[in-house]
Design a protein around this motif. Sequence first.
Motif, mmCIF file in Angstrom:
data_model
loop_
_atom_site.group_PDB
_atom_site.id
_atom_site.type_symbol
_atom_site.label_atom_id
_atom_site.label_comp_id
_atom_site.label_asym_id
_atom_site.label_seq_id
_atom_site.Cartn_x
_atom_site.Cartn_y
_atom_site.Cartn_z
ATOM 1 N N GLU A 46 0.833 -1.226 -0.032
ATOM 2 C CA GLU A 46 -0.064 0.130 -0.003
ATOM 3 C C GLU A 46 0.993 1.329 -0.080
ATOM 4 O O GLU A 46 0.300 2.553 -0.001
ATOM 5 N N ASP A 47 2.160 1.064 0.072
ATOM 6 C CA ASP A 47 2.997 2.131 0.066
ATOM 7 C C ASP A 47 3.025 3.073 1.399
ATOM 8 O O ASP A 47 3.288 4.285 1.503
ATOM 9 N N GLU A 48 2.544 2.309 2.442
ATOM 10 C CA GLU A 48 2.418 2.758 3.712
ATOM 11 C C GLU A 48 3.667 2.823 4.456
ATOM 12 O O GLU A 48 3.816 3.440 5.525
ATOM 13 N N ILE A 49 4.780 1.963 4.120
ATOM 14 C CA ILE A 49 5.895 1.981 4.971
ATOM 15 C C ILE A 49 6.856 2.961 4.102
ATOM 16 O O ILE A 49 7.473 2.587 3.218
ATOM 17 N N ALA A 50 7.064 3.925 4.368
ATOM 18 C CA ALA A 50 7.845 4.889 3.597
ATOM 19 C C ALA A 50 8.652 5.612 4.723
ATOM 20 O O ALA A 50 8.757 5.717 5.833
ATOM 21 N N GLY A 51 9.838 6.587 3.927
ATOM 22 C CA GLY A 51 10.618 7.271 4.735
ATOM 23 C C GLY A 51 11.755 6.517 5.413
ATOM 24 O O GLY A 51 12.071 5.550 4.502
ATOM 25 N N THR A 52 12.505 6.812 6.469
ATOM 26 C CA THR A 52 13.520 6.321 6.917
ATOM 27 C C THR A 52 13.373 5.848 8.274
ATOM 28 O O THR A 52 12.308 6.036 8.968
ATOM 29 N N PRO A 53 14.044 4.915 8.790
ATOM 30 C CA PRO A 53 14.029 4.421 10.033
ATOM 31 C C PRO A 53 13.934 5.760 11.319
ATOM 32 O O PRO A 53 12.909 5.624 12.085
ATOM 33 N N TRP A 54 14.417 6.768 10.883
ATOM 34 C CA TRP A 54 14.368 8.044 11.812
ATOM 35 C C TRP A 54 13.224 8.374 11.729
ATOM 36 O O TRP A 54 12.504 9.058 12.844
ATOM 37 N N SER A 55 12.487 8.634 10.670
ATOM 38 C CA SER A 55 10.882 9.178 10.344
ATOM 39 C C SER A 55 10.037 8.091 11.299
ATOM 40 O O SER A 55 9.153 8.612 11.821
ATOM 41 N N ARG A 56 10.334 7.050 11.138
ATOM 42 C CA ARG A 56 9.552 6.006 11.852
ATOM 43 C C ARG A 56 9.726 6.134 13.222
ATOM 44 O O ARG A 56 8.542 6.332 14.183
ATOM 45 N N LEU A 57 10.661 6.601 13.846
ATOM 46 C CA LEU A 57 11.002 6.772 15.286
ATOM 47 C C LEU A 57 10.430 8.271 15.810
ATOM 48 O O LEU A 57 9.565 8.207 16.873
ATOM 49 N N VAL A 58 10.362 9.210 14.869
ATOM 50 C CA VAL A 58 9.804 10.404 15.220
ATOM 51 C C VAL A 58 8.376 10.449 15.245
ATOM 52 O O VAL A 58 7.559 10.844 16.203
#
Length: 467
Positions: free
Chosen positions: A233-245
């Motif tokens: 679904e392209d919901e997993i995007a950005g970087t690991p840092w953005s996941r943490l934020v």
Amino acid sequence: MATASAHNAYDELAPDPDTPEGKSLLRKAIGASAIGNATEWYDYGVYAATATYLTHAFFPGELGSIGTMLGFAISFVLRPLGGMIWGPIGDRIGRKSVLAITILLISGATALIGVLPTHAVAGVWAPILLITLRVIQGFSTGGEYGGAATFMAEYAPDAKRGRFGSFLEFGTLAGFSAGTAMVLLLELGLSDEQMQTWGWRIPFLLALPMGLIGLYLRSQMEDTPVFAELEQEDEIAGTPWSRLVDLVSNYWRPILIMFGMVIALNVANYTLLAYQPSYLKDTIGLSETSGSTVVLIGQLAMMAMIPFFGSWSDTTGRKPMWWCSLIGLFVLALPLYWLMGQGFAWAIIGFVVLGLLYIPQLATISATFPAMFPTQVRYAGFAISYNVATAAFGGTAPLVNDAVVGGTGWNLFPAVYLMAACVIGMIALAFLTETAGASLRGTEIPARTEDLELSAIADKVAAAEGR
């Protein structure tokens, strides 16, 4: 709304427990998840059971037992950092890849302890090397447990997540029991001198083949159907840092709730499983063999009950299980610790009852905690919340108990420490949302269908009143 391809991908990957293929896939998911947890806790079991030998080998002197407990506690210092690094990576690239790395690091570091030089050979470098390996283990387990629980929860059917998730904790006790049993067998077959000089090394070396088996099992699995769905679904995007934020900014409430619950969970966990062998031998006065036997019997009783409590939580809910466990431990900790001091047979009874009171928490970890976060931050949310609380309160429990009991002679302190942790857990539990049977799919915090329907009705009523 999921696209058709994403929906089909989920349907293709999600196991159906009513078919032979689905049952086989679930067994593989259980094995792949539990083997890493078993390897992690095999190390803890061996370390706890060989504590007196490690003290002789690495920390000679009056404060030797404190040094050994510090070696245990220090492995938790980097667990939060491990969670902050491995968790967001697992939310970005997938659970499977991270779990392959962590199991190799854990098993490798454990095996290397078995070849370390002693203090008599290397001087101060011996304890330094031991502590370094414990730090590596801590950093690795910061990603292992949260990932394994997330992996299992996202593979399990919603209606049976408690049942299947409980096998991850079965792996916890199986690993710990295997470590304890291995040391006990060596103690029965070797002389005290042989155990002191080289026998204690053998259990640590056996961690390497366990890790290689785990790596093979995990390499045979696809990533979880829940994660694969969001990827398509392209919901997993950005970087690991953005996941943490995203996690810290938007999901602080479940982080705090889980933090409080983990304090209760792991003060009990590390007091009963990691500290208890030393407590029974050094404080109660049981022999090495008797102390190991008490712990092993208790662990086997706990293992036998874990699947039943996990399945029970699927029908009664997770919260009732936790309430019974926390209240039971709070009420009975003091009398049961007193009972353990009355002799070998009483120690078995007291420890078994304490273990069975603890099981409703342990059996439902993999069903309760992953369901507190949405898919895109689930790995990180679990890993960080769990490991920060564990490092601060759980992993330090053996050190705190040993220091207070040794300094004051108050043998019942571990019971009081456990009771205080239960109070914190009960406060946090009051704010937990029940998620038994809720779907883990999507980018919203999981909720049961009936709760969503009630929420929608409440919103409609509020809107009508507003008009």
